[in-house]
Motif scaffolding. Structure first.
Motif, PDB file in Angstrom:
ATOM      1  N   GLY A  16       0.784  -1.233   0.000  1.00  0.00           N
ATOM      2  CA  GLY A  16       0.000   0.000   0.000  1.00  0.00           C
ATOM      3  C   GLY A  16       0.811   1.276   0.000  1.00  0.00           C
ATOM      4  O   GLY A  16       0.318   2.340   0.388  1.00  0.00           O
ATOM      5  N   SER A  17       2.066   1.231  -0.459  1.00  0.00           N
ATOM      6  CA  SER A  17       2.858   2.470  -0.497  1.00  0.00           C
ATOM      7  C   SER A  17       2.273   3.471  -1.490  1.00  0.00           C
ATOM      8  O   SER A  17       2.357   4.688  -1.283  1.00  0.00           O
ATOM      9  CB  SER A  17       4.314   2.162  -0.843  1.00  0.00           C
ATOM     10  OG  SER A  17       4.435   1.663  -2.161  1.00  0.00           O
ATOM     11  N   ASN A  18       1.664   2.976  -2.552  1.00  0.00           N
ATOM     12  CA  ASN A  18       1.017   3.890  -3.507  1.00  0.00           C
ATOM     13  C   ASN A  18      -0.302   4.421  -2.947  1.00  0.00           C
ATOM     14  O   ASN A  18      -0.659   5.579  -3.186  1.00  0.00           O
ATOM     15  CB  ASN A  18       0.812   3.194  -4.845  1.00  0.00           C
ATOM     16  CG  ASN A  18       2.114   3.057  -5.602  1.00  0.00           C
ATOM     17  OD1 ASN A  18       2.603   4.021  -6.186  1.00  0.00           O
ATOM     18  ND2 ASN A  18       2.714   1.889  -5.561  1.00  0.00           N
ATOM     19  N   LEU A  19      -1.008   3.585  -2.192  1.00  0.00           N
ATOM     20  CA  LEU A  19      -2.189   4.075  -1.457  1.00  0.00           C
ATOM     21  C   LEU A  19      -1.757   5.186  -0.500  1.00  0.00           C
ATOM     22  O   LEU A  19      -2.413   6.234  -0.421  1.00  0.00           O
ATOM     23  CB  LEU A  19      -2.824   2.938  -0.664  1.00  0.00           C
ATOM     24  CG  LEU A  19      -3.845   3.344   0.398  1.00  0.00           C
ATOM     25  CD1 LEU A  19      -5.078   3.980  -0.227  1.00  0.00           C
ATOM     26  CD2 LEU A  19      -4.233   2.141   1.273  1.00  0.00           C
ATOM     27  N   GLN A  20      -0.635   4.979   0.172  1.00  0.00           N
ATOM     28  CA  GLN A  20      -0.147   5.986   1.125  1.00  0.00           C
ATOM     29  C   GLN A  20       0.169   7.286   0.411  1.00  0.00           C
ATOM     30  O   GLN A  20      -0.116   8.374   0.923  1.00  0.00           O
ATOM     31  CB  GLN A  20       1.103   5.479   1.851  1.00  0.00           C
ATOM     32  CG  GLN A  20       1.510   6.354   3.049  1.00  0.00           C
ATOM     33  CD  GLN A  20       0.467   6.340   4.156  1.00  0.00           C
ATOM     34  OE1 GLN A  20       0.113   5.284   4.685  1.00  0.00           O
ATOM     35  NE2 GLN A  20      -0.030   7.520   4.516  1.00  0.00           N
ATOM     36  N   GLY A 160       9.803   1.992 -17.561  1.00  0.00           N
ATOM     37  CA  GLY A 160       9.062   3.166 -17.108  1.00  0.00           C
ATOM     38  C   GLY A 160       7.856   2.793 -16.277  1.00  0.00           C
ATOM     39  O   GLY A 160       7.695   1.640 -15.849  1.00  0.00           O
ATOM     40  N   VAL A 161       7.014   3.765 -16.058  1.00  0.00           N
ATOM     41  CA  VAL A 161       5.793   3.619 -15.269  1.00  0.00           C
ATOM     42  C   VAL A 161       4.659   4.335 -16.002  1.00  0.00           C
ATOM     43  O   VAL A 161       4.896   5.371 -16.650  1.00  0.00           O
ATOM     44  CB  VAL A 161       5.960   4.239 -13.867  1.00  0.00           C
ATOM     45  CG1 VAL A 161       4.690   4.058 -13.022  1.00  0.00           C
ATOM     46  CG2 VAL A 161       7.158   3.621 -13.137  1.00  0.00           C
ATOM     47  N   MET A 162       3.478   3.779 -15.910  1.00  0.00           N
ATOM     48  CA  MET A 162       2.329   4.483 -16.486  1.00  0.00           C
ATOM     49  C   MET A 162       1.109   4.367 -15.590  1.00  0.00           C
ATOM     50  O   MET A 162       0.982   3.429 -14.796  1.00  0.00           O
ATOM     51  CB  MET A 162       1.989   3.920 -17.881  1.00  0.00           C
ATOM     52  CG  MET A 162       1.478   2.496 -17.899  1.00  0.00           C
ATOM     53  SD  MET A 162       0.929   2.051 -19.574  1.00  0.00           S
ATOM     54  CE  MET A 162       0.757   0.276 -19.418  1.00  0.00           C
ATOM     55  N   ILE A 163       0.253   5.344 -15.717  1.00  0.00           N
ATOM     56  CA  ILE A 163      -1.107   5.277 -15.186  1.00  0.00           C
ATOM     57  C   ILE A 163      -1.990   5.187 -16.422  1.00  0.00           C
ATOM     58  O   ILE A 163      -1.841   6.011 -17.336  1.00  0.00           O
ATOM     59  CB  ILE A 163      -1.475   6.532 -14.364  1.00  0.00           C
ATOM     60  CG1 ILE A 163      -0.454   6.786 -13.261  1.00  0.00           C
ATOM     61  CG2 ILE A 163      -2.898   6.396 -13.810  1.00  0.00           C
ATOM     62  CD1 ILE A 163      -0.345   5.715 -12.214  1.00  0.00           C
ATOM     63  N   GLU A 190      16.728  -5.013  -6.946  1.00  0.00           N
ATOM     64  CA  GLU A 190      16.135  -4.271  -5.817  1.00  0.00           C
ATOM     65  C   GLU A 190      16.346  -2.763  -5.971  1.00  0.00           C
ATOM     66  O   GLU A 190      15.459  -1.962  -5.656  1.00  0.00           O
ATOM     67  CB  GLU A 190      16.717  -4.754  -4.476  1.00  0.00           C
ATOM     68  CG  GLU A 190      16.162  -6.114  -4.073  1.00  0.00           C
ATOM     69  CD  GLU A 190      16.617  -6.536  -2.676  1.00  0.00           C
ATOM     70  OE1 GLU A 190      16.374  -7.695  -2.316  1.00  0.00           O
ATOM     71  OE2 GLU A 190      17.216  -5.694  -1.951  1.00  0.00           O
ATOM     72  N   GLU A 191      17.549  -2.407  -6.488  1.00  0.00           N
ATOM     73  CA  GLU A 191      17.808  -0.962  -6.681  1.00  0.00           C
ATOM     74  C   GLU A 191      16.860  -0.390  -7.733  1.00  0.00           C
ATOM     75  O   GLU A 191      16.288   0.689  -7.565  1.00  0.00           O
ATOM     76  CB  GLU A 191      19.266  -0.744  -7.098  1.00  0.00           C
ATOM     77  CG  GLU A 191      20.281  -0.930  -5.979  1.00  0.00           C
ATOM     78  CD  GLU A 191      20.581  -2.398  -5.707  1.00  0.00           C
ATOM     79  OE1 GLU A 191      20.108  -3.280  -6.468  1.00  0.00           O
ATOM     80  OE2 GLU A 191      21.263  -2.680  -4.688  1.00  0.00           O
ATOM     81  N   LEU A 192      16.674  -1.144  -8.830  1.00  0.00           N
ATOM     82  CA  LEU A 192      15.746  -0.683  -9.864  1.00  0.00           C
ATOM     83  C   LEU A 192      14.330  -0.581  -9.307  1.00  0.00           C
ATOM     84  O   LEU A 192      13.630   0.402  -9.529  1.00  0.00           O
ATOM     85  CB  LEU A 192      15.761  -1.636 -11.059  1.00  0.00           C
ATOM     86  CG  LEU A 192      14.733  -1.341 -12.153  1.00  0.00           C
ATOM     87  CD1 LEU A 192      14.959   0.045 -12.769  1.00  0.00           C
ATOM     88  CD2 LEU A 192      14.765  -2.427 -13.238  1.00  0.00           C
ATOM     89  N   GLU A 193      13.914  -1.590  -8.536  1.00  0.00           N
ATOM     90  CA  GLU A 193      12.567  -1.557  -7.938  1.00  0.00           C
ATOM     91  C   GLU A 193      12.388  -0.309  -7.077  1.00  0.00           C
ATOM     92  O   GLU A 193      11.350   0.361  -7.126  1.00  0.00           O
ATOM     93  CB  GLU A 193      12.331  -2.818  -7.100  1.00  0.00           C
ATOM     94  CG  GLU A 193      12.053  -4.050  -7.940  1.00  0.00           C
ATOM     95  CD  GLU A 193      11.932  -5.321  -7.103  1.00  0.00           C
ATOM     96  OE1 GLU A 193      12.511  -5.344  -5.981  1.00  0.00           O
ATOM     97  OE2 GLU A 193      11.294  -6.285  -7.565  1.00  0.00           O
ATOM     98  N   HIS A 197       9.610   2.509  -7.734  1.00  0.00           N
ATOM     99  CA  HIS A 197       8.588   2.812  -6.731  1.00  0.00           C
ATOM    100  C   HIS A 197       8.544   4.306  -6.423  1.00  0.00           C
ATOM    101  O   HIS A 197       7.472   4.880  -6.226  1.00  0.00           O
ATOM    102  CB  HIS A 197       8.822   2.001  -5.454  1.00  0.00           C
ATOM    103  CG  HIS A 197       8.591   0.527  -5.623  1.00  0.00           C
ATOM    104  ND1 HIS A 197       7.797  -0.002  -6.619  1.00  0.00           N
ATOM    105  CD2 HIS A 197       9.089  -0.537  -4.944  1.00  0.00           C
ATOM    106  CE1 HIS A 197       7.808  -1.316  -6.536  1.00  0.00           C
ATOM    107  NE2 HIS A 197       8.575  -1.675  -5.542  1.00  0.00           N
ATOM    108  N   GLU A 198       9.727   4.945  -6.413  1.00  0.00           N
ATOM    109  CA  GLU A 198       9.752   6.397  -6.184  1.00  0.00           C
ATOM    110  C   GLU A 198       8.969   7.118  -7.289  1.00  0.00           C
ATOM    111  O   GLU A 198       8.168   8.017  -7.022  1.00  0.00           O
ATOM    112  CB  GLU A 198      11.207   6.904  -6.173  1.00  0.00           C
ATOM    113  CG  GLU A 198      11.964   6.606  -4.891  1.00  0.00           C
ATOM    114  CD  GLU A 198      11.338   7.284  -3.680  1.00  0.00           C
ATOM    115  OE1 GLU A 198      11.103   6.593  -2.671  1.00  0.00           O
ATOM    116  OE2 GLU A 198      11.039   8.489  -3.777  1.00  0.00           O
TER     117      GLU A 198
END
Ligand SMILES: Nc1nc2c(c(=O)[nH]1)N[C@@H](CN(C=O)c1ccc(C(=O)N[C@@H](CCC(=O)O)C(=O)O)cc1)CN2
Ligand SMILES: NCC(=O)N[C@@H]1O[C@H](COP(=O)([O-])[O-])[C@@H](O)[C@H]1O
Length: 217
Positions: A16-20, A160-163, A190-193, A197-198
């Motif tokens: 839930g870090s994205n919920l946070q 990358g990341v998308m919404i 783990e470093e990439l993750e 996440h950031e």
């Protein structure tokens, strides 16, 4: 007279870090006139449920197992279980008060079928999803590791990341916002993750705000 609030329902399955990030954005005003009015997890042990409860947000645990137990352990039985599960998920979201304006999948690890998407769309509620990949790449679970492996073995230089909007085809809905993340030679998974996440924590707020700006127009 204060502006009407945008009500968010957030679907989670884990930490839930994205919920946070969404909770914090509502509190800080980064998501103006917005509140999270319901958090639903398909996993009982999801720490995101604790995060919601600490912020006095109503939570629901909606588990697929009881549905699977009702039906035969066959392909047809599993399909019936998912159909009933998804239809009930839509009902519990739409019957919640206050009603949601937007549903955000924030690490929700369950493929949503038309039995969910159709009633939600009929109610005029959009669904968006956070996915740690770029449009057309690494759809589905395990996207970060797949990109990391492609970097090591195929020379992929960025992921990358998308919404994106949620449609029946997994991770194929129209992108709302994207952000590239470079792949670094010799970097561990783990470093990439951690770097991804950031990016996620900022992008989920940016993407939610962008969609809410269009709600009701
Ligand atoms: N119809 C859609 N459903 C979902 C979408 C979507 O775009 N369309 N996005 C996903 C989130 N997601 C990737 O972003 C994703 C999550 C889970 C899976 C998956 O294979 N789930 C398995 C169960 C896995 C588990 O329980 O550990 C499954 O549902 O059978 C793929 C993609 C959210 N749903
Ligand atoms: N296909 C979707 C997917 O893989 N989502 C992944 O789930 C994590 C949830 O983290 P969180 O529970 O800490 O927000 C996110 O970091 C994201 O990479």
């Amino acid at each position: 007279m204060s502006e009407s609030k945008h009500n968010l329902t957030v679907l989670i399955s884990g930490n839930g870090s994205n919920l946070q990030a969404l909770i914090d954005a509502c509190a800080s005003g980064d998501l103006p006139n917005t509140r999270i009015t319901h958090v639903i997890s398909n996993r009982k042990a999801a720490y995101g449920l604790e995060r919601a409860q600490k912020s006095s947000i109503p939570t629901t645990y909606h588990n697929l197992v009881p549905y699977k137990k009702k039906h035969a352990a066959t392909a047809a039985g599993t399909q019936k279980a998912r159909t009933e599960y998804d239809a009930d998920l839509a009902s519990l979201i739409l019957s919640h008060t206050p009603a949601p304006h937007l549903i955000v999948c924030a690490g929700w690890m369950h493929i949503l079928t038309p039995d969910f998407l159709t009633p939600i769309s009929a109610a005029g509620v959009k669904v968006i999803n956070l996915h740690p990949a770029l449009p057309g790449e690494f759809a589905g679970a395990g996207a970060i590791e797949r990109a990391w492996t492609a970097g090591r073995e195929e020379g992929l230089e960025r992921t990358g990341v998308m919404i994106h909007e949620v449609i029946a085809e997994v991770d194929a809905g129209e992108a709302v916002v994207t952000r590239e993340v470079e792949l670094r030679e010799g970097e561990g998974l783990e470093e990439l993750e951690g770097r991804i996440h950031e990016v996620e924590h900022g992008l989920i707020v940016e993407g939610t705000r962008k969609v809410l700006e269009g709600v009701g127009k």
